[in-house]
Design a protein around this motif. Structure first.
Motif, short mmCIF file in Angstrom:
data_model
loop_
_atom_site.label_atom_id
_atom_site.label_comp_id
_atom_site.label_asym_id
_atom_site.label_seq_id
_atom_site.Cartn_x
_atom_site.Cartn_y
_atom_site.Cartn_z
N CYS A 36 0.82 -1.22 0.00
CA CYS A 36 0.00 0.00 0.00
C CYS A 36 0.85 1.27 0.00
O CYS A 36 0.46 2.29 -0.58
N CYS B 297 1.96 3.59 -3.24
CA CYS B 297 1.14 4.68 -3.78
C CYS B 297 0.70 5.67 -2.70
O CYS B 297 0.74 6.88 -2.91
N SER C 153 0.68 10.48 1.35
CA SER C 153 0.93 10.31 -0.07
C SER C 153 1.80 11.42 -0.64
O SER C 153 1.58 12.61 -0.39
N THR D 191 -3.20 10.95 -5.63
CA THR D 191 -3.40 9.75 -4.81
C THR D 191 -3.57 10.19 -3.36
O THR D 191 -2.73 10.90 -2.83
N VAL E 254 -11.69 1.43 -9.77
CA VAL E 254 -10.36 2.02 -9.73
C VAL E 254 -9.38 0.87 -9.97
O VAL E 254 -9.06 0.11 -9.06
N PRO E 255 -8.93 0.70 -11.23
CA PRO E 255 -8.11 -0.47 -11.57
C PRO E 255 -6.92 -0.69 -10.64
O PRO E 255 -6.58 -1.85 -10.31
N ALA E 256 -6.28 0.39 -10.18
CA ALA E 256 -5.10 0.24 -9.33
C ALA E 256 -5.42 -0.41 -7.99
O ALA E 256 -4.53 -0.92 -7.31
N MET E 257 -6.70 -0.38 -7.59
CA MET E 257 -7.09 -0.95 -6.30
C MET E 257 -7.61 -2.37 -6.40
O MET E 257 -7.90 -2.99 -5.38
N GLN E 258 -7.72 -2.91 -7.59
CA GLN E 258 -8.28 -4.25 -7.73
C GLN E 258 -7.37 -5.32 -7.12
O GLN E 258 -7.81 -6.14 -6.31
#
Length: 206
Positions: A39, A42, A49, A54, A79-83
């Motif tokens: 985590c 990012c 952050s 972000t 949110v693709p980055a969180m998948q």
């Protein structure tokens, strides 16, 4: 929307105030998950952050983080980055992540710029007119499933508010979409500057 409301209700029921011993154990488990899931790459070390657009998570409301993670896991927020980070996590693990980030001291990002008095004052007036403090509290530190926004990254705030305005993002209801409807980019930028420069007060881990 019925399924989403059921998730929200379930979270409200499973997120009581934690006794200190249970909170400490949840924080410890959450810290391990943060390391395992990367985590900090990012959201920054200790949840502050330094990555554009972000959000910082340190000092965030436990319930809010848990809810957003559930929405990511269930595919209700795209949110693709969180998948990948939430794939396969249990409800308890998502709660542990919420407890961990809520336990961290809130602080503005190290790359926060200087306050622009004109923009800050205009943003403050708009925030008062829009009654942001009713849900986010006058300190803008949030409560329960309402996020802590004081001191958040300015670019993230501006992008999020514009997404609400343009209906490309929805929360658990349409309240935020209605609040910012009709605002210009300049007005949203002023609100984002005000909120990002607002010192607020730390949320209390629960």
């Amino acid at each position: 929307m019925t399924g989403l409301r059921a998730i929200i209700l379930g979270l409200a029921l499973m997120a009581p105030v934690l006794p200190a011993s249970a909170r400490d154990a949840a924080v410890e488990r959450g810290a391990k998950l943060v390391e395992e899931r990367g985590c900090g790459a990012c959201h920054g070390e200790r949840g502050i952050s330094e990555m554009p657009s972000t959000p910082s998570l340190a000092g965030q409301q436990r319930e809010f983080i848990t809810l957003q993670l559930v929405l990511f896991r269930e595919g209700l927020r795209d949110v693709p980055a969180m998948q990948a980070p939430v794939e396969g996590l249990t409800d308890e693990q998502l709660e542990d992540l919420g407890a961990y980030f809520a336990s961290l001291p809130h602080a503005p990002p190290p790359d926060r710029g200087q306050r622009d008095k004109a923009a800050f004052d205009s943003g403050a007036a708009l925030a008062e007119r829009l009654r942001c403090g009713v849900c986010h509290l006058p300190s803008l530190a949030g409560q329960n499933q309402v996020p802590h926004i004081a001191g958040q990254r300015e670019d993230y705030l501006a992008g999020t508010l514009k997404a609400y305005r343009d209906s490309t993002r929805h929360g658990t209801d349409t309240q935020m979409n209605a609040v910012v409807q009709g605002l210009s980019d300049a007005q949203i930028d002023q609100i984002a500057h005000y909120v990002s420069q607002h010192e607020g007060s730390p949320s209390q881990p629960r």
